[in-house]
Design a protein around this motif. Sequence first.
Motif, PDB file in Angstrom:
ATOM      1  N   LEU A 103       0.821  -1.206   0.000  1.00  0.00           N
ATOM      2  CA  LEU A 103       0.000   0.000   0.000  1.00  0.00           C
ATOM      3  C   LEU A 103       0.857   1.259   0.000  1.00  0.00           C
ATOM      4  O   LEU A 103       0.539   2.251  -0.673  1.00  0.00           O
ATOM      5  CB  LEU A 103      -0.930  -0.006   1.217  1.00  0.00           C
ATOM      6  CG  LEU A 103      -2.064  -1.028   1.196  1.00  0.00           C
ATOM      7  CD1 LEU A 103      -2.850  -0.974   2.497  1.00  0.00           C
ATOM      8  CD2 LEU A 103      -2.996  -0.776   0.020  1.00  0.00           C
ATOM      9  N   MET A 104       1.968   1.216   0.750  1.00  0.00           N
ATOM     10  CA  MET A 104       2.873   2.364   0.758  1.00  0.00           C
ATOM     11  C   MET A 104       3.482   2.584  -0.627  1.00  0.00           C
ATOM     12  O   MET A 104       3.589   3.724  -1.101  1.00  0.00           O
ATOM     13  CB  MET A 104       3.963   2.148   1.805  1.00  0.00           C
ATOM     14  CG  MET A 104       3.442   2.110   3.247  1.00  0.00           C
ATOM     15  SD  MET A 104       4.713   1.607   4.433  1.00  0.00           S
ATOM     16  CE  MET A 104       5.912   2.907   4.204  1.00  0.00           C
ATOM     17  N   PRO A 289     -13.526   3.328 -10.574  1.00  0.00           N
ATOM     18  CA  PRO A 289     -12.697   2.144 -10.826  1.00  0.00           C
ATOM     19  C   PRO A 289     -12.165   1.558  -9.523  1.00  0.00           C
ATOM     20  O   PRO A 289     -11.880   2.286  -8.562  1.00  0.00           O
ATOM     21  CB  PRO A 289     -11.561   2.689 -11.703  1.00  0.00           C
ATOM     22  CG  PRO A 289     -11.495   4.151 -11.368  1.00  0.00           C
ATOM     23  CD  PRO A 289     -12.895   4.568 -11.066  1.00  0.00           C
ATOM     24  N   VAL A 290     -12.054   0.241  -9.491  1.00  0.00           N
ATOM     25  CA  VAL A 290     -11.496  -0.459  -8.328  1.00  0.00           C
ATOM     26  C   VAL A 290      -9.987  -0.548  -8.501  1.00  0.00           C
ATOM     27  O   VAL A 290      -9.501  -1.197  -9.436  1.00  0.00           O
ATOM     28  CB  VAL A 290     -12.114  -1.863  -8.182  1.00  0.00           C
ATOM     29  CG1 VAL A 290     -11.524  -2.583  -6.977  1.00  0.00           C
ATOM     30  CG2 VAL A 290     -13.620  -1.774  -8.047  1.00  0.00           C
ATOM     31  N   THR A 291      -9.254   0.105  -7.635  1.00  0.00           N
ATOM     32  CA  THR A 291      -7.805   0.127  -7.724  1.00  0.00           C
ATOM     33  C   THR A 291      -7.208  -1.065  -6.981  1.00  0.00           C
ATOM     34  O   THR A 291      -7.886  -1.762  -6.225  1.00  0.00           O
ATOM     35  CB  THR A 291      -7.257   1.433  -7.142  1.00  0.00           C
ATOM     36  OG1 THR A 291      -7.587   1.498  -5.733  1.00  0.00           O
ATOM     37  CG2 THR A 291      -7.875   2.635  -7.848  1.00  0.00           C
ATOM     38  N   TRP A 292      -5.909  -1.265  -7.192  1.00  0.00           N
ATOM     39  CA  TRP A 292      -5.222  -2.337  -6.475  1.00  0.00           C
ATOM     40  C   TRP A 292      -5.200  -2.063  -4.981  1.00  0.00           C
ATOM     41  O   TRP A 292      -5.252  -2.993  -4.170  1.00  0.00           O
ATOM     42  CB  TRP A 292      -3.802  -2.479  -7.008  1.00  0.00           C
ATOM     43  CG  TRP A 292      -3.716  -3.273  -8.262  1.00  0.00           C
ATOM     44  CD1 TRP A 292      -3.472  -2.819  -9.528  1.00  0.00           C
ATOM     45  CD2 TRP A 292      -3.895  -4.687  -8.391  1.00  0.00           C
ATOM     46  NE1 TRP A 292      -3.496  -3.839 -10.437  1.00  0.00           N
ATOM     47  CE2 TRP A 292      -3.734  -5.009  -9.765  1.00  0.00           C
ATOM     48  CE3 TRP A 292      -4.168  -5.706  -7.488  1.00  0.00           C
ATOM     49  CZ2 TRP A 292      -3.846  -6.322 -10.241  1.00  0.00           C
ATOM     50  CZ3 TRP A 292      -4.278  -7.008  -7.966  1.00  0.00           C
ATOM     51  CH2 TRP A 292      -4.113  -7.304  -9.314  1.00  0.00           C
ATOM     52  N   ASP A 294      -7.602  -0.669  -3.296  1.00  0.00           N
ATOM     53  CA  ASP A 294      -8.918  -1.075  -2.797  1.00  0.00           C
ATOM     54  C   ASP A 294      -9.002  -2.589  -2.654  1.00  0.00           C
ATOM     55  O   ASP A 294      -9.576  -3.104  -1.682  1.00  0.00           O
ATOM     56  CB  ASP A 294     -10.020  -0.577  -3.733  1.00  0.00           C
ATOM     57  CG  ASP A 294     -10.078   0.933  -3.816  1.00  0.00           C
ATOM     58  OD1 ASP A 294      -9.696   1.580  -2.821  1.00  0.00           O
ATOM     59  OD2 ASP A 294     -10.478   1.466  -4.855  1.00  0.00           O
ATOM     60  N   LYS A 295      -8.446  -3.326  -3.613  1.00  0.00           N
ATOM     61  CA  LYS A 295      -8.479  -4.780  -3.536  1.00  0.00           C
ATOM     62  C   LYS A 295      -7.694  -5.301  -2.342  1.00  0.00           C
ATOM     63  O   LYS A 295      -8.122  -6.229  -1.654  1.00  0.00           O
ATOM     64  CB  LYS A 295      -7.918  -5.382  -4.830  1.00  0.00           C
ATOM     65  CG  LYS A 295      -8.756  -5.096  -6.064  1.00  0.00           C
ATOM     66  CD  LYS A 295      -8.116  -5.703  -7.310  1.00  0.00           C
ATOM     67  CE  LYS A 295      -8.943  -5.408  -8.553  1.00  0.00           C
ATOM     68  NZ  LYS A 295      -8.313  -5.982  -9.775  1.00  0.00           N
ATOM     69  N   ARG A 330     -10.896  -9.792  12.222  1.00  0.00           N
ATOM     70  CA  ARG A 330     -11.850 -10.431  11.313  1.00  0.00           C
ATOM     71  C   ARG A 330     -11.636  -9.860   9.919  1.00  0.00           C
ATOM     72  O   ARG A 330     -11.089  -8.789   9.742  1.00  0.00           O
ATOM     73  CB  ARG A 330     -13.271 -10.202  11.754  1.00  0.00           C
ATOM     74  CG  ARG A 330     -13.755  -8.755  11.564  1.00  0.00           C
ATOM     75  CD  ARG A 330     -15.158  -8.589  12.079  1.00  0.00           C
ATOM     76  NE  ARG A 330     -15.620  -7.230  11.883  1.00  0.00           N
ATOM     77  CZ  ARG A 330     -16.714  -6.718  12.429  1.00  0.00           C
ATOM     78  NH1 ARG A 330     -17.439  -7.469  13.232  1.00  0.00           N
ATOM     79  NH2 ARG A 330     -17.078  -5.484  12.198  1.00  0.00           N
ATOM     80  N   ARG A 331     -12.071 -10.628   8.936  1.00  0.00           N
ATOM     81  CA  ARG A 331     -11.976 -10.164   7.565  1.00  0.00           C
ATOM     82  C   ARG A 331     -13.074  -9.159   7.275  1.00  0.00           C
ATOM     83  O   ARG A 331     -14.202  -9.331   7.726  1.00  0.00           O
ATOM     84  CB  ARG A 331     -12.126 -11.350   6.604  1.00  0.00           C
ATOM     85  CG  ARG A 331     -10.920 -12.286   6.620  1.00  0.00           C
ATOM     86  CD  ARG A 331      -9.796 -11.732   5.827  1.00  0.00           C
ATOM     87  NE  ARG A 331      -8.653 -12.650   5.822  1.00  0.00           N
ATOM     88  CZ  ARG A 331      -7.526 -12.400   5.198  1.00  0.00           C
ATOM     89  NH1 ARG A 331      -7.367 -11.268   4.572  1.00  0.00           N
ATOM     90  NH2 ARG A 331      -6.545 -13.262   5.218  1.00  0.00           N
ATOM     91  N   GLU A 332     -12.730  -8.125   6.510  1.00  0.00           N
ATOM     92  CA  GLU A 332     -13.740  -7.137   6.116  1.00  0.00           C
ATOM     93  C   GLU A 332     -14.644  -7.766   5.067  1.00  0.00           C
ATOM     94  O   GLU A 332     -14.183  -8.420   4.165  1.00  0.00           O
ATOM     95  CB  GLU A 332     -13.074  -5.885   5.558  1.00  0.00           C
ATOM     96  CG  GLU A 332     -12.409  -5.045   6.614  1.00  0.00           C
ATOM     97  CD  GLU A 332     -11.873  -3.763   6.028  1.00  0.00           C
ATOM     98  OE1 GLU A 332     -11.808  -2.795   6.770  1.00  0.00           O
ATOM     99  OE2 GLU A 332     -11.521  -3.739   4.843  1.00  0.00           O
TER     100      GLU A 332
END
Length: 332
Positions: A103-104, A289-292, A294-295, A330-332
């Motif tokens: 992410l960084m 758009p779904v970015t990396w 966001d994934k 927990r998983r989102e």
Amino acid sequence: MPKPKKSTANNRELILHQENLIGEAISANATHSDSEISLPESPEKAVQPANLHTILQELRDSRRENENNFRELKENINARLDETERRVAEVDDRTQRVEEATLMLIKAQEELQAKVSDLEGRWRRENVRLHGVTEGAEDGAQSVSDFVTNLLKEKLNIPLSLDLTIERAHRSLGPKPPPEAAPRSIVVKFTSYRTKEEVLKRAWQQKGFMLNEKKVFVDHDYAPDVLKKRREYTEAKKVLRERKIKFQTPYPAKLRVFYEGETRLYTTAAEATKDMAGRGFGVTVIKPPVTWADKIKSTMWRSVGQTQTGGPLTEDSPTEGYKKKLEAFRRE
């Protein structure tokens, strides 16, 4: 003959009695494993008493052996489970660190991309593009620069004495399109930013001009990524024109709409189409758009009831047990 029959019957009774005694002894052993077995006194108790004690002793030894085996098996399984939990926890910690580092890197890449786009935009700030000029219209001139100079002065009413100081002009890169396709745009670079702005101002005031029965438009020379974002507003701008609502498209890719009694500035086409659809405009809502990033965020562990500080990663960062992580995350 009667005597053998009596002897045979006595032997059968004796065998049955012995079997009953062994059964009682085994039952007593199951209930009181560590107590001594006392057989009821009978005339037949002297029949092989050593075998009975041997059987009972073997039963006790077998039970102890089974208990030891099960204890060793349990300890072995627990040790393997602890080792598995430790390795899973290490892999989970390592994965979380890699995700945070990714992410960084994505954030740094986006910042660098924004700077590159800004530098490319500044490099193109003296450029304009002429859209709609028929292919081959410049063939009669000495150069494309001379053709553009004469064209702009004639169509935009620019004084002939004013030198436009065009540094270079050429068709956009790419193969020549077929006759029925849209012509390539002409890129024009001025040596002066003020001259370029004056040409744009006159072209926008006239809303373009006609050449060979074709409409010609003059606009900025945007970078490819900026041009892609601006094209996403095409449908929204078409609807606004149909409703005769004024709008502007500030640099790099924004949309300012002057509604009745309100002015809205949209930074993305997704935001603009969503708000316009809510106002009753017939536009297709564009999904962002779904970015990396966001994934990755959608599958990362996140703390429940705690605030993540997002501090720098260090080798001394505390690690929790796998079971505790399952309870606290927990998983989102």
